[in-house]
Design a protein around this motif. Structure first.
Motif, PDB file in Angstrom:
ATOM      1  N   GLU A 241     -26.627  81.624  78.105  1.00 57.52           N
ATOM      2  CA  GLU A 241     -27.402  80.916  77.086  1.00 57.52           C
ATOM      3  C   GLU A 241     -27.595  81.780  75.842  1.00 57.52           C
ATOM      4  O   GLU A 241     -27.598  81.267  74.716  1.00 57.52           O
ATOM      5  N   GLN A 242     -27.762  83.081  76.066  1.00 53.49           N
ATOM      6  CA  GLN A 242     -27.863  83.987  74.921  1.00 53.49           C
ATOM      7  C   GLN A 242     -26.556  83.988  74.133  1.00 53.49           C
ATOM      8  O   GLN A 242     -26.563  84.002  72.888  1.00 53.49           O
ATOM      9  N   TYR A 243     -25.446  83.956  74.860  1.00 54.33           N
ATOM     10  CA  TYR A 243     -24.149  83.860  74.182  1.00 54.33           C
ATOM     11  C   TYR A 243     -24.081  82.584  73.338  1.00 54.33           C
ATOM     12  O   TYR A 243     -23.673  82.606  72.175  1.00 54.33           O
ATOM     13  N   ARG A 244     -24.483  81.458  73.973  1.00 57.90           N
ATOM     14  CA  ARG A 244     -24.413  80.179  73.262  1.00 57.90           C
ATOM     15  C   ARG A 244     -25.357  80.170  72.050  1.00 57.90           C
ATOM     16  O   ARG A 244     -25.003  79.647  70.984  1.00 57.90           O
ATOM     17  N   LEU A 245     -26.549  80.722  72.242  1.00 58.54           N
ATOM     18  CA  LEU A 245     -27.502  80.769  71.133  1.00 58.54           C
ATOM     19  C   LEU A 245     -26.979  81.645  69.998  1.00 58.54           C
ATOM     20  O   LEU A 245     -27.049  81.274  68.813  1.00 58.54           O
ATOM     21  N   LYS A 246     -26.456  82.790  70.375  1.00 52.75           N
ATOM     22  CA  LYS A 246     -25.896  83.685  69.357  1.00 52.75           C
ATOM     23  C   LYS A 246     -24.722  83.038  68.650  1.00 52.75           C
ATOM     24  O   LYS A 246     -24.584  83.130  67.414  1.00 52.75           O
ATOM     25  N   LEU A 247     -23.877  82.346  69.433  1.00 60.29           N
ATOM     26  CA  LEU A 247     -22.730  81.674  68.842  1.00 60.29           C
ATOM     27  C   LEU A 247     -23.175  80.538  67.922  1.00 60.29           C
ATOM     28  O   LEU A 247     -22.588  80.330  66.844  1.00 60.29           O
ATOM     29  N   ALA A 248     -24.230  79.803  68.353  1.00 58.09           N
ATOM     30  CA  ALA A 248     -24.738  78.723  67.506  1.00 58.09           C
ATOM     31  C   ALA A 248     -25.244  79.272  66.171  1.00 58.09           C
ATOM     32  O   ALA A 248     -25.012  78.678  65.106  1.00 58.09           O
ATOM     33  N   ASN A 249     -25.947  80.407  66.224  1.00 61.71           N
ATOM     34  CA  ASN A 249     -26.432  81.029  64.977  1.00 61.71           C
ATOM     35  C   ASN A 249     -25.256  81.453  64.090  1.00 61.71           C
ATOM     36  O   ASN A 249     -25.302  81.271  62.860  1.00 61.71           O
ATOM     37  N   LEU A 250     -24.249  82.023  64.731  1.00 62.36           N
ATOM     38  CA  LEU A 250     -23.074  82.432  63.953  1.00 62.36           C
ATOM     39  C   LEU A 250     -22.369  81.220  63.352  1.00 62.36           C
ATOM     40  O   LEU A 250     -21.931  81.243  62.186  1.00 62.36           O
ATOM     41  N   ARG A 276     -17.813  82.464  80.143  1.00 64.89           N
ATOM     42  CA  ARG A 276     -18.439  83.641  79.528  1.00 64.89           C
ATOM     43  C   ARG A 276     -17.422  84.447  78.719  1.00 64.89           C
ATOM     44  O   ARG A 276     -17.729  84.961  77.630  1.00 64.89           O
ATOM     45  N   LYS A 277     -16.220  84.533  79.250  1.00 68.80           N
ATOM     46  CA  LYS A 277     -15.171  85.280  78.543  1.00 68.80           C
ATOM     47  C   LYS A 277     -14.851  84.621  77.206  1.00 68.80           C
ATOM     48  O   LYS A 277     -14.766  85.304  76.166  1.00 68.80           O
ATOM     49  N   GLU A 278     -14.691  83.295  77.205  1.00 63.49           N
ATOM     50  CA  GLU A 278     -14.353  82.602  75.964  1.00 63.49           C
ATOM     51  C   GLU A 278     -15.506  82.638  74.973  1.00 63.49           C
ATOM     52  O   GLU A 278     -15.293  82.710  73.759  1.00 63.49           O
ATOM     53  N   LEU A 279     -16.748  82.581  75.485  1.00 58.61           N
ATOM     54  CA  LEU A 279     -17.911  82.698  74.593  1.00 58.61           C
ATOM     55  C   LEU A 279     -17.925  84.064  73.909  1.00 58.61           C
ATOM     56  O   LEU A 279     -18.182  84.170  72.701  1.00 58.61           O
ATOM     57  N   ARG A 280     -17.658  85.118  74.699  1.00 58.49           N
ATOM     58  CA  ARG A 280     -17.630  86.464  74.107  1.00 58.49           C
ATOM     59  C   ARG A 280     -16.507  86.578  73.075  1.00 58.49           C
ATOM     60  O   ARG A 280     -16.685  87.196  72.011  1.00 58.49           O
ATOM     61  N   ASN A 281     -15.364  86.001  73.389  1.00 55.03           N
ATOM     62  CA  ASN A 281     -14.255  86.071  72.436  1.00 55.03           C
ATOM     63  C   ASN A 281     -14.592  85.338  71.140  1.00 55.03           C
ATOM     64  O   ASN A 281     -14.298  85.821  70.031  1.00 55.03           O
ATOM     65  N   GLU A 282     -15.209  84.162  71.275  1.00 57.20           N
ATOM     66  CA  GLU A 282     -15.571  83.397  70.074  1.00 57.20           C
ATOM     67  C   GLU A 282     -16.644  84.114  69.262  1.00 57.20           C
ATOM     68  O   GLU A 282     -16.627  84.101  68.025  1.00 57.20           O
ATOM     69  N   ILE A 283     -17.590  84.755  69.962  1.00 59.26           N
ATOM     70  CA  ILE A 283     -18.631  85.526  69.262  1.00 59.26           C
ATOM     71  C   ILE A 283     -17.997  86.670  68.492  1.00 59.26           C
ATOM     72  O   ILE A 283     -18.357  86.940  67.329  1.00 59.26           O
ATOM     73  N   ALA A 284     -17.051  87.369  69.141  1.00 58.23           N
ATOM     74  CA  ALA A 284     -16.376  88.485  68.474  1.00 58.23           C
ATOM     75  C   ALA A 284     -15.633  87.999  67.230  1.00 58.23           C
ATOM     76  O   ALA A 284     -15.663  88.648  66.167  1.00 58.23           O
ATOM     77  N   ARG A 285     -14.989  86.828  67.345  1.00 57.82           N
ATOM     78  CA  ARG A 285     -14.258  86.285  66.187  1.00 57.82           C
ATOM     79  C   ARG A 285     -15.223  85.936  65.045  1.00 57.82           C
ATOM     80  O   ARG A 285     -14.972  86.256  63.876  1.00 57.82           O
ATOM     81  N   CYS A 286     -16.344  85.296  65.416  1.00 59.43           N
ATOM     82  CA  CYS A 286     -17.325  84.913  64.397  1.00 59.43           C
ATOM     83  C   CYS A 286     -18.029  86.125  63.811  1.00 59.43           C
ATOM     84  O   CYS A 286     -18.390  86.134  62.616  1.00 59.43           O
ATOM     85  N   GLU A 287     -18.254  87.150  64.632  1.00 60.39           N
ATOM     86  CA  GLU A 287     -18.869  88.379  64.124  1.00 60.39           C
ATOM     87  C   GLU A 287     -17.976  89.003  63.046  1.00 60.39           C
ATOM     88  O   GLU A 287     -18.459  89.518  62.030  1.00 60.39           O
ATOM     89  N   GLU A 288     -16.689  88.977  63.286  1.00 59.03           N
ATOM     90  CA  GLU A 288     -15.757  89.531  62.301  1.00 59.03           C
ATOM     91  C   GLU A 288     -15.820  88.737  61.009  1.00 59.03           C
ATOM     92  O   GLU A 288     -15.824  89.313  59.906  1.00 59.03           O
ATOM     93  N   LEU A 289     -15.918  87.401  61.133  1.00 60.39           N
ATOM     94  CA  LEU A 289     -16.049  86.575  59.939  1.00 60.39           C
ATOM     95  C   LEU A 289     -17.389  86.814  59.253  1.00 60.39           C
ATOM     96  O   LEU A 289     -17.480  86.783  58.021  1.00 60.39           O
ATOM     97  N   LYS A 290     -18.416  87.048  60.073  1.00 58.68           N
ATOM     98  CA  LYS A 290     -19.737  87.295  59.491  1.00 58.68           C
ATOM     99  C   LYS A 290     -19.745  88.566  58.656  1.00 58.68           C
ATOM    100  O   LYS A 290     -20.359  88.616  57.588  1.00 58.68           O
TER     101      LYS A 290
END
Length: 522
Positions: A241-250, A276-290
Motif C-alpha cells: 500500500e505504501q508503494y501504491r500510495l507513493k506511486l499515486a503521489n508520483l 510488488r516488483k512491478e510497483l517498485r519498477n514503476e516507482i523507480a521510473r517515476c522517481e527518475e522522471l520526478k
C-alpha cells in the motif's frame, strides 16, 4: 406312602428276587461243576463283593454329581453376587429347601437376564473407554479413574456417557475452530506465494484434519503460526500500500493519465511478488522522471503549503519559520523537505479537524449574530413585511442557545490538546482561547462605545433643540421690544454663544481578535 418310597420298596423286592434267582442258578451250576466247599464259598463271597462294588460305584458317582451340583450352585450364587455388585442390583434367590437341580435351574433362569445385561454393558463400557482414550489423547487430557464397584450401574454408565459426550463436543468445537484457522492459514500461504516447510506446518495443512492433535500446545502452535503468517501478510500489505500510495503521489506529480493508472493497477492487483516488483519498477521510473521536474514539483508543493497554512490558520511568523520555502536551489533534498512539511501539516490538520470545524461553525454563528444585531438598528425593519421580525427573533434565540455550546465544546478540545501537547494552540500566532475571549471583550467595548456615542448624540440634539428654542424666543421678544420700548445698549446686548461639546472618540479596542477571527472566517 410317597412314590419315591414305593420306588425304593419295589427296587428292594426286585433286587432281592433277582439276587435269589441268580444265586440259586449259580449254586446249581456250581453243584453240577462239583466245586469243593472253599470254592463254593469263595464264589458266594465274590458275588457279594461284586454287588457291593456296584452299589459303591453308583454311590460314588452320584456323590460326585451332587458335589458338582453344589459347586455349580455356589458358582452361580457368586456370579449373581458379582452381577449385583457391578450392576448395582439387589437380585437374590432363596434356595432353602430346594434340591440342587432345582436350585441350579432357578439360579440359571435368574442369571440369564442379568448376564445379558452385564455383557451388553461391559461391551458398551469397553467401547466408551476406547472412545474416551482416543478423545483424551487427541485433546491432550487424561482419562478419569472410576471405582471397580458398581462399574456398570445406571448412574455410572450415564456419567460415563455424558463424559464422552462432553469430550466429543469439546473436540468438535476445537476441531471447528482449527478448520477455520487452517483455511485462513492456507489462504495466507497462497497470498504469500509460499509452501509449508516444517513437518508441523505440513500437518496443519494436511487434508486429513480429523487426526490432527487438538491439545492446548498444538493449538497454541497453530495460533502462533497463524499470527506469524498474518503479520507477514499485514507487513507486506502495508508495504504494498505504501508503494501504491507513493506511486499515486508520483503519478499526481507527473500528471499521468488516469486510464494508464487504472490499467497498470488492474494488471498488478493484490500483494504478490510480481505485483510488488512491478510497483517498485514503476516507482523507480517515476522517481527518475520526478528528478527531471524538481522545480515544477517543488512549486506545486509550495501551492499545497499555502493552502494548508490557510486551513491551519498559521501566522506569517509560523510560515516564515519554514525557510526552505524561499530557496531557489531546486534539489531532491529541497523537494523532500517540502513533502515532509506538507505531510506534517496534513497530520496536524487531521488531528485537529474537529477543532477547526467547530471554529468555523462558531464563526458562522458569530457573523450571523452580528448581522442580526446590525439589522435590529435599521428603522426600515419596523415594516415587518412577511413576518421578518419574528423570523429574526427566532433565529437570534437559536444562536444564543447554540453559540455557547459550540464555544464550550471547542474550548474543552483546545484545552485537552494543549494539555496533551504541552504547548498553546494557536490561531494565526495567537492563543486560541485568548482570541475568543478578546473578541467578546472587543464586542463589549464596541457596544459601550456605541451606547456612549448614542448618549452624546442625544445630548447634542437636546442642546441644539434648546438653542433653537432660545433663539426663536429671543427673536420674538426683540420684535416686541422694538415695537414697545426704545432700543438701549443693555437690552440689545447679545447672549453668550453656546458651543456644543465634541463627541468623545469610541473606546479603542484590541484589533487582535478582529484580525484573527477574520482569518478564521475565510
Amino acid at each position: 406312602m410317597s412314590r419315591r418310597q414305593e420306588y425304593i420298596e419295589t427296587s428292594q423286592r426286585e433286587i432281592s428276587k433277582s439276587v435269589r434267582e441268580h444265586l440259586a442258578l449259580l449254586a446249581s451250576i456250581w453243584e453240577e461243576i462239583g466245586l469243593d466247599e472253599d470254592s463254593y464259598k469263595s464264589r458266594f463271597l465274590a458275588c457279594q463283593t461284586h454287588v457291593n462294588a456296584l452299589f459303591k460305584e453308583m454311590k460314588e458317582e452320584d456323590i460326585g454329581l451332587k458335589s458338582k451340583l453344589l459347586g455349580k450352585v455356589a458358582a452361580l450364587q457368586e456370579q449373581l453376587a458379582v452381577f449385583n455388585l457391578d450392576l448395582d442390583k439387589n437380585e437374590s434367590i432363596d434356595v432353602q429347601g430346594l434340591t440342587l437341580i432345582a436350585s441350579k435351574s432357578k439360579l440359571d433362569s435368574c442369571l440369564k437376564e442379568l448376564k445379558m445385561m452385564h455383557t451388553l454393558r461391559s461391551e458398551e463400557r469397553a467401547n466408551l473407554e476406547a472412545q474416551e482414550q482416543d478423545l483424551c489423547k487427541q485433546l491432550g487430557r487424561t482419562t478419569e479413574e472410576r471405582p471397580a464397584a458398581k462399574c456398570l450401574s445406571d448412574p455410572v454408565m450415564k456419567e460415563f456417557k455424558e463424559r464422552v459426550a462432553r469430550l466429543r463436543q469439546d473436540k468438535e468445537k476445537l476441531l471447528s475452530g482449527f478448520k477455520e484457522t487452517r483455511r485462513d492459514i492456507i489462504e495466507l500461504y497462497s497470498d504469500l506465494e509460499e509452501q509449508p516447510r516444517t513437518e508441523f506446518e505440513q500437518r496443519v495443512t494436511d487434508p486429513n484434519v480429523e487426526t490432527f492433535p487438538l491439545d492446548p500446545q498444538s493449538l497454541a502452535d497453530v495460533a502462533t503460526l497463524h499470527e506469524r503468517l498474518e503479520l507477514q501478510v499485514r507487513q507486506i500489505t502495508e508495504e504494498t500500500e505504501q508503494y501504491r500510495l507513493k506511486l499515486a503521489n508520483l503519478w499526481d506529480r507527473l500528471e499521468v493519465d488516469p486510464m494508464v493508472r487504472t490499467i497498470f493497477l488492474e494488471n498488478y492487483p493484490g500483494i504478490r511478488k510480481t505485483t510488488r516488483k512491478e510497483l517498485r519498477n514503476e516507482i523507480a521510473r517515476c522517481e527518475e522522471l520526478k528528478k527531471q521536474n524538481l522545480e515544477r514539483f517543488t512549486l506545486r508543493m509550495r501551492d499545497e503549503l499555502l493552502g494548508l497554512w490557510e486551513q491551519c490558520h498559521m501566522s506569517e511568523e509560523e510560515r516564515a519559520a519554514f525557510e526552505p520555502f524561499r530557496s531557489l536551489d531546486f534539489t531532491e533534498e529541497l523537494l523532500e523537505l517540502h513533502e515532509a512539511e506538507v505531510k506534517r501539516l496534513e497530520m496536524y490538520l487531521a488531528d485537529n479537524r474537529e477543532i477547526f470545524d467547530l471554529l468555523s461553525k462558531r464563526a458562522e454563528l458569530w457573523d450571523r449574530m452580528c448581522q442580526l444585531e446590525q439589522a435590529a438598528t435599521d428603522s426600515n425593519r419596523l415594516n415587518n413585511r412577511g413576518g421578518q421580525l419574528l423570523k429574526e427573533e427566532k433565529e437570534r434565540k437559536q444562536i444564543q442557545k447554540e453559540l455557547p455550546k459550540v464555544e464550550e465544546r471547542v474550548k474543552k478540545l483546545i484545552h485537552a490538546r494543549e494539555e496533551a501537547n504541552g504547548e498553546p494552540f494557536l490561531l494565526n500566532g495567537h492563543r486560541a482561547s485568548l482570541v475568543l475571549k478578546e473578541q467578546w471583550e472587543a464586542k463589549r467595548k464596541l457596544k459601550e462605545a456605541e451606547k456612549q456615542n448614542k448618549k452624546i448624540a442625544q445630548q447634542r440634539q437636546l442642546e441644539r433643540d434648546a438653542m433653537m428654542g432660545t433663539t426663536m424666543m429671543n427673536g420674538v421678544n426683540n420684535n416686541l421690544k422694538r415695537k414697545l420700548v426704545p432700543n438701549t445698549p443693555e437690552l440689545g446686548r447679545k447672549l453668550p454663544r453656546v458651543t456644543p461639546a465634541k463627541a468623545p472618540l469610541p473606546t479603542k479596542v484590541s484589533s487582535t481578535a478582529g484580525k484573527v477571527l477574520a482569518r478564521v472566517n475565510k
